[in-house]
Design a protein around this motif. Structure first.
Motif, PDB file in Angstrom:
ATOM      1  N   ARG A   4       0.939  -1.010  -0.071  1.00  0.00           N
ATOM      2  CA  ARG A   4      -0.012   0.084  -0.101  1.00  0.00           C
ATOM      3  C   ARG A   4       0.807   1.472  -0.084  1.00  0.00           C
ATOM      4  N   ASN A   5       2.014   1.314   0.813  1.00  0.00           N
ATOM      5  CA  ASN A   5       3.014   2.338   0.688  1.00  0.00           C
ATOM      6  C   ASN A   5       3.597   2.620  -0.633  1.00  0.00           C
ATOM      7  N   PHE A   6       3.886   1.310  -1.164  1.00  0.00           N
ATOM      8  CA  PHE A   6       4.732   1.519  -2.357  1.00  0.00           C
ATOM      9  C   PHE A   6       3.555   1.863  -3.565  1.00  0.00           C
ATOM     10  N   LEU A   7       2.161   1.551  -3.441  1.00  0.00           N
ATOM     11  CA  LEU A   7       1.422   2.407  -4.372  1.00  0.00           C
ATOM     12  C   LEU A   7       0.758   3.919  -4.063  1.00  0.00           C
ATOM     13  N   LYS A   8       1.156   4.188  -2.868  1.00  0.00           N
ATOM     14  CA  LYS A   8       0.328   5.429  -2.562  1.00  0.00           C
ATOM     15  C   LYS A   8       0.860   6.492  -3.271  1.00  0.00           C
ATOM     16  N   VAL A   9       0.002   7.711  -3.851  1.00  0.00           N
ATOM     17  CA  VAL A   9       0.116   8.772  -4.393  1.00  0.00           C
ATOM     18  C   VAL A   9       0.403   9.778  -3.496  1.00  0.00           C
ATOM     19  N   SER A  10       1.524  10.869  -3.747  1.00  0.00           N
ATOM     20  CA  SER A  10       2.080  11.733  -2.748  1.00  0.00           C
ATOM     21  C   SER A  10       2.077  13.098  -3.669  1.00  0.00           C
ATOM     22  N   ALA A  11       0.835  13.759  -3.447  1.00  0.00           N
ATOM     23  CA  ALA A  11       0.494  15.104  -4.303  1.00  0.00           C
ATOM     24  C   ALA A  11       1.535  16.078  -3.918  1.00  0.00           C
ATOM     25  N   ALA A  12       1.993  16.031  -2.711  1.00  0.00           N
ATOM     26  CA  ALA A  12       3.004  16.901  -2.152  1.00  0.00           C
ATOM     27  C   ALA A  12       4.379  16.826  -2.928  1.00  0.00           C
ATOM     28  N   HIS A 279       4.911   0.449 -22.188  1.00  0.00           N
ATOM     29  CA  HIS A 279       3.313   0.646 -22.018  1.00  0.00           C
ATOM     30  C   HIS A 279       3.093   1.168 -20.623  1.00  0.00           C
ATOM     31  N   THR A 280       3.780   2.079 -20.272  1.00  0.00           N
ATOM     32  CA  THR A 280       3.365   3.114 -19.026  1.00  0.00           C
ATOM     33  C   THR A 280       3.855   4.395 -19.523  1.00  0.00           C
ATOM     34  N   THR A 281       3.251   5.349 -18.565  1.00  0.00           N
ATOM     35  CA  THR A 281       3.685   6.636 -18.707  1.00  0.00           C
ATOM     36  C   THR A 281       4.623   7.117 -17.405  1.00  0.00           C
ATOM     37  N   GLU A 282       5.949   7.354 -17.664  1.00  0.00           N
ATOM     38  CA  GLU A 282       6.845   7.739 -17.002  1.00  0.00           C
ATOM     39  C   GLU A 282       7.388   8.906 -16.927  1.00  0.00           C
ATOM     40  N   HIS A 283       7.955   9.840 -15.997  1.00  0.00           N
ATOM     41  CA  HIS A 283       8.992  10.760 -16.238  1.00  0.00           C
ATOM     42  C   HIS A 283       9.966  10.737 -15.028  1.00  0.00           C
ATOM     43  N   ALA A 284      11.268  10.427 -15.821  1.00  0.00           N
ATOM     44  CA  ALA A 284      12.267  10.529 -14.754  1.00  0.00           C
ATOM     45  C   ALA A 284      13.417  11.704 -15.179  1.00  0.00           C
ATOM     46  N   ASP A 285      13.977  12.121 -14.079  1.00  0.00           N
ATOM     47  CA  ASP A 285      15.030  13.205 -14.251  1.00  0.00           C
ATOM     48  C   ASP A 285      16.279  12.718 -13.432  1.00  0.00           C
ATOM     49  N   ALA A 308      -7.012   4.542 -19.180  1.00  0.00           N
ATOM     50  CA  ALA A 308      -7.395   5.883 -19.537  1.00  0.00           C
ATOM     51  C   ALA A 308      -7.088   6.929 -18.339  1.00  0.00           C
ATOM     52  N   GLN A 309      -7.144   6.440 -17.325  1.00  0.00           N
ATOM     53  CA  GLN A 309      -7.255   7.199 -15.979  1.00  0.00           C
ATOM     54  C   GLN A 309      -5.691   7.277 -15.622  1.00  0.00           C
ATOM     55  N   TYR A 310      -5.287   8.450 -15.455  1.00  0.00           N
ATOM     56  CA  TYR A 310      -3.891   8.623 -14.618  1.00  0.00           C
ATOM     57  C   TYR A 310      -3.932   7.952 -13.164  1.00  0.00           C
ATOM     58  N   ARG A 311      -3.224   7.075 -12.899  1.00  0.00           N
ATOM     59  CA  ARG A 311      -2.743   6.652 -11.375  1.00  0.00           C
ATOM     60  C   ARG A 311      -1.412   6.156 -11.332  1.00  0.00           C
ATOM     61  N   TYR A 353      11.053  10.932 -10.073  1.00  0.00           N
ATOM     62  CA  TYR A 353      10.720   9.506 -10.814  1.00  0.00           C
ATOM     63  C   TYR A 353       9.382   9.432 -10.293  1.00  0.00           C
ATOM     64  N   ASN A 354       8.367   9.114 -11.439  1.00  0.00           N
ATOM     65  CA  ASN A 354       6.896   8.689 -11.237  1.00  0.00           C
ATOM     66  C   ASN A 354       6.690   7.687 -12.392  1.00  0.00           C
ATOM     67  N   MET A 355       5.837   6.886 -12.148  1.00  0.00           N
ATOM     68  CA  MET A 355       5.524   5.751 -13.236  1.00  0.00           C
ATOM     69  C   MET A 355       3.886   5.458 -13.021  1.00  0.00           C
ATOM     70  N   SER A 356       3.237   5.398 -14.132  1.00  0.00           N
ATOM     71  CA  SER A 356       1.905   5.182 -14.148  1.00  0.00           C
ATOM     72  C   SER A 356       1.360   3.895 -15.241  1.00  0.00           C
ATOM     73  N   ASP A 357       0.577   3.340 -15.029  1.00  0.00           N
ATOM     74  CA  ASP A 357       0.035   2.606 -16.157  1.00  0.00           C
ATOM     75  C   ASP A 357      -0.701   2.992 -17.351  1.00  0.00           C
ATOM     76  N   ALA A 358      -0.881   4.365 -17.047  1.00  0.00           N
ATOM     77  CA  ALA A 358      -2.093   4.945 -18.006  1.00  0.00           C
ATOM     78  C   ALA A 358      -1.582   5.188 -19.504  1.00  0.00           C
ATOM     79  N   CYS A 359      -2.190   5.012 -20.128  1.00  0.00           N
ATOM     80  CA  CYS A 359      -2.056   5.344 -21.854  1.00  0.00           C
ATOM     81  C   CYS A 359      -2.996   6.307 -22.627  1.00  0.00           C
ATOM     82  N   GLY A 360      -2.525   6.825 -23.374  1.00  0.00           N
ATOM     83  CA  GLY A 360      -3.270   7.734 -24.353  1.00  0.00           C
ATOM     84  C   GLY A 360      -2.344   8.567 -25.363  1.00  0.00           C
ATOM     85  N   TYR A 361      -2.534   9.631 -25.214  1.00  0.00           N
ATOM     86  CA  TYR A 361      -1.811  10.692 -26.211  1.00  0.00           C
ATOM     87  C   TYR A 361      -1.059  11.780 -25.578  1.00  0.00           C
TER      88      TYR A 361
END
Length: 390
Positions: A4-12, A279-285, A308-311, A353-361
């Motif tokens: 659950r901690n591994f999946l938790k979203v941190s908006a801050a 097949h993921t949406t990721e942002h890494a720096d 289609a939902q970003y999570r 670093y963040n990774m989501s299974d969302a897809c789209g354009y």
């Protein structure tokens, strides 16, 4: 680690990382290139590009492209036919709506449509069938996207058939001619470059790397405002059990000197990598080797409605590599020393670093003020997430 901690979203943490990325616009990214075409208008300095990730375009198991296809490995062949059936299902409904929405997202300042590779499923029966599938995909996608230039990089599926040498020959023969038409310049190789205003786009074939050509293109584009590396596979490792080492000059190469060399070349230029494959949406720096690599991974494999939902699946440099560990633990397995060492090598340099299974354009927006990407889930008309790359 608790799942659950591994999946938790941190908006801050998302907000903090976005601000950090926004503040850091490298001074050298503002330089005018001695080699680049002179900007003829404001539109050359401020523009957008609409992007598709992997699409695996196909018409299903009964498509003429797969007649006569087989694989010497029965298990692998069974998996390929399963993928073909999946693709036929998603291209019969969801995916055309997504591509049409991507075309409608193009604006007056949109210069082109860019594809991250694995445009087609492959798994064809002959060289001619492979060329026909490539032609069918480009024409189909352009028919929904519109008349702006369409540019793609080669992915592993784009050459996949019983004999990949034949697939690679078919891809080169068809796509170099087609990309020449789309870009209005002579393209002779599957690794090539083009300019948009003062920005260099270096398109790299990771399947059959042409190291000399990559070196030459980097020298030829010195002084670019921004340098974008367009490549199918990531440059920074993907947190996945099976494909973690599918990065530039890593897989099947026991000597890692080439990986380190090109990572340093990319970092010192401060490249922005645009890629797909996972097949993921990721942002890494990532900061290291005397510079910086920013990576945006994009997917258009809309195989299930809810993608289609970003999570967020994983977030924060401290969790980089834990998806792989969790998945292996579920199977009663542990990570190998080789796997652990690769992620340990990159983790200290990660700022974002963040990774989501969302897809789209996606819509890339470029200006003197920075670079950002808007993500549109599925066929949505409004962005569901914005990533600040520079």
């Amino acid at each position: 680690m608790d799942r659950r901690n591994f999946l938790k979203v941190s908006a801050a943490s998302v907000a903090a990382m976005s601000v950090a990325g926004a503040i850091d616009v490298q001074a050298k990214a503002k330089k005018e290139s001695k080699n680049a075409p002179k900007a003829g208008s404001k539109g050359d300095d401020e523009y957008s590009i609409v992007i598709l990730g992997d699409t695996h375009w196909d018409m299903g198991p009964d498509a003429p492209y797969h007649v006569g296809y087989s694989d010497p490995n029965p298990t692998r062949e069974k998996n390929h036919w399963r993928e073909i059936a999946r693709n036929g299902e998603m291209w019969s409904g969801r995916c055309p709506r997504m591509v049409k929405a991507a075309g409608e997202a193009a604006s007056e300042d949109t210069k082109m449509f860019l594809h991250m590779g694995d445009m087609i499923q492959g798994d064809t029966g002959s060289l001619q069938q492979h060329k026909d599938m490539l032609d069918g995909a480009v024409n189909y996608l352009k028919g929904l996207l519109g008349e702006k230039p369409f540019v793609s990089v080669v992915g592993n599926h784009d050459i996949r058939m019983k004999d990949e040498n034949v697939g690679a020959a078919a891809y080169k023969e068809y796509m170099t001619e087609r990309m020449s038409q789309e870009l209005g310049q002579k393209i002779e190789k599957t690794t090539f470059s083009f300019w948009v205003g003062r920005d260099a786009y270096i398109v790299i074939d990771f399947v059959r790397p042409d190291d000399e050509e990559v070196e030459r293109l980097f020298k030829e584009t010195e002084g670019a405002r921004y340098t974008f590396v367009v490549i199918h596979c990531p440059v920074l490792p993907y947190d996945n059990v099976k494909y973690y080492n599918w990065i530039y000059h890593c897989r099947k190469e026991p000597d890692q000197s080439k990986r380190h060399h090109f990572r340093e070349l990319f970092a010192k230029r401060g490249v922005i990598v645009l890629c797909g494959h996972s097949h993921t949406t990721e942002h890494a720096d990532w900061w290291g080797d005397g510079g910086r690599i920013t990576q945006m991974t994009m997917s258009s494999v809309w195989r299930k409605d809810d993608l289609a939902q970003y999570r967020v699946v994983s977030e924060g440099a401290e969790h980089y590599g834990e998806v792989r560990e969790c998945l292996k633990a579920q199977k009663g397995e542990t990570v190998t020393a080789e796997e652990k060492a690769l992620f340990d090598e990159y983790r200290p340099g990660l700022k974002i670093y963040n990774m989501s299974d969302a897809c789209g354009y996606y819509k890339l927006k470029v200006s003197d003020y920075g670079v950002m990407v808007d993500f549109y889930g599925g066929d949505e008309k409004q962005p569901g997430k914005t990533f600040i790359l520079r």
